[in-house]
Design an enzyme around this catalytic site. Structure first.
Site, PDB file in Angstrom:
ATOM      1  N   ASP A 146      43.217  48.910  36.328  1.00  0.00           N
ATOM      2  CA  ASP A 146      43.507  48.655  37.740  1.00  0.00           C
ATOM      3  C   ASP A 146      44.560  49.661  38.190  1.00  0.00           C
ATOM      4  O   ASP A 146      45.740  49.522  37.839  1.00  0.00           O
ATOM      5  CB  ASP A 146      44.029  47.233  37.933  1.00  0.00           C
ATOM      6  CG  ASP A 146      42.955  46.170  37.760  1.00  0.00           C
ATOM      7  OD1 ASP A 146      41.996  46.418  37.004  1.00  0.00           O
ATOM      8  OD2 ASP A 146      43.076  45.092  38.367  1.00  0.00           O
ATOM      9  N   LYS A 209      39.845  46.970  45.193  1.00  0.00           N
ATOM     10  CA  LYS A 209      40.654  45.752  45.110  1.00  0.00           C
ATOM     11  C   LYS A 209      41.655  45.737  46.254  1.00  0.00           C
ATOM     12  O   LYS A 209      42.233  46.773  46.595  1.00  0.00           O
ATOM     13  CB  LYS A 209      41.347  45.747  43.747  1.00  0.00           C
ATOM     14  CG  LYS A 209      42.306  44.605  43.490  1.00  0.00           C
ATOM     15  CD  LYS A 209      42.878  44.728  42.081  1.00  0.00           C
ATOM     16  CE  LYS A 209      44.013  43.743  41.827  1.00  0.00           C
ATOM     17  NZ  LYS A 209      44.590  43.893  40.472  1.00  0.00           N
ATOM     18  N   LYS A 245      37.313  43.124  44.667  1.00  0.00           N
ATOM     19  CA  LYS A 245      38.236  42.131  44.124  1.00  0.00           C
ATOM     20  C   LYS A 245      39.355  41.846  45.121  1.00  0.00           C
ATOM     21  O   LYS A 245      40.265  42.653  45.284  1.00  0.00           O
ATOM     22  CB  LYS A 245      38.833  42.611  42.791  1.00  0.00           C
ATOM     23  CG  LYS A 245      39.856  41.643  42.202  1.00  0.00           C
ATOM     24  CD  LYS A 245      40.439  42.171  40.897  1.00  0.00           C
ATOM     25  CE  LYS A 245      41.586  41.299  40.392  1.00  0.00           C
ATOM     26  NZ  LYS A 245      42.161  41.781  39.121  1.00  0.00           N
TER      27      LYS A 245
END
Length: 309
Positions: A146, A209, A245
């Site tokens: 991430d 995300k 996400k």
């Protein structure tokens, strides 16, 4: 998947600013309307299990210890030790120095380990430091990285810097999937959210995300709606599917189900799997477990019945 090569900053800017503008009022109204959808009890049971299977169970605190990570991994594999029918979560997300602990604790479970990298949560560090952090996490066994974009560069219009950093991190990931955190609470407009989404996808992101969870506001339904429209349109344009996400601020089963409805009605059912949609909301897991038990038994368990994260 090789990343797209762009001829220069002007071309990238033209591509991003050539995207259709976002009608903020329209996006907010559509998100609010979809949030009022009700579902039947049988569908709710399936939605709860699906939401549990999409959770990235996360601990990202300076006080994290190996023991805390091992406890989190045990919960990831068996969210309710008294009920083996509860699905396991999608992944466990930790800082890069704790990846090895999580990998060993999750061995044989099929649950992946994700690691934040690239100077999380600020995204402000020399590129070589970001790549070193990524290499360390991957070497320790992380299946997902991430990364967080440099919002300062993006907001100042230096799209090329952001693009090239994503490309470099993606190459460093090797076989690990790359989730690119946009930190939408700092992007100011939904037009910027759309541009950042397309920039990340063109640079090779496997997932986009919303947030680090360290900035308010974090995930919101209108922002996630814009990102879901982006991945839908990107697949139509390129043939490549990218996951989404939302992270931060999703605390209740009702919240989680609102996001599942949003996914189904915006991007479509192809995204309704843990492979393409995740919930970055560890605190929601206990509420999902309590609601699940209520549906099964008719009785609420106390909030202390399940372990706290």
């Amino acid at each position: 998947m090789s990343t797209e090569t762009l001829s220069g900053a002007a071309e990238l800017r033209a591509q991003l600013h050539g995207l259709p503008g976002v009608d903020r009022v329209g996006a907010e109204e559509r998100a609010a309307r979809l949030a009022t959808r009700s579902i039947k009890t049988t569908a709710k049971a399936a939605a709860i299990d699906l939401a549990i299977s999409m959770v990235d169970l996360t601990t990202l605190e300076g006080a994290d210890t190996a023991g805390k990570v091992r406890a989190l991994c045990a919960k990831a594999a068996h969210p309710d030790p008294a009920d083996a029918s509860v699905p396991r979560v999608a992944a466990v997300c930790v800082y890069s120095d704790l990846v090895g602990v999580a990998v060993r604790a999750l061995e044989g479970t099929g649950i992946g380990v994700a690691s934040v990298a690239t100077s999380f949560p600020s995204g402000r560090a020399p590129l070589e430091a970001k790549l070193a952090d990524t290499r360390a996490a991957v070497a320790a066994g992380a299946a997902e990285i991430d990364m967080v974009i440099d919002r300062g560069a993006f907001l100042s219009g230096d799209y090329t810097k952001v693009f090239e950093e994503i490309v470099a991190v993606k190459e460093t990931c090797g076989d690990a999937h790359l989730k690119v955190i946009l930190e939408t609470g700092e992007l100011a407009t939904l037009d910027n959210v759309r541009r950042a989404s397309w920039l990340a996808m063109r640079a090779g992101a496997d997932f986009i995300k919303t947030s680090t969870g360290k900035v308010s506001p974090a995930a919101t339904l209108p922002v996630t709606l814009v990102m879901l429209e982006a991945v839908r349109d990107f697949r139509a344009a390129t043939g490549r599917q990218v996951g989404v996400k939302p992270a931060g601020g999703i605390r209740t089963t009702k919240d989680a189900i609102k996001y599942l409805v949003l996914v189904n009605e915006t991007a479509g059912p192809d995204w309704l799997t843990p492979e393409w949609f995740r919930l970055g909301a560890s605190s929601v897991l206990n509420d999902l477990l309590m609601q699940r038990r209520k549906l099964a038994t008719g009785v609420y368990s106390g909030p202390d019945y399940f372990t706290l994260d």
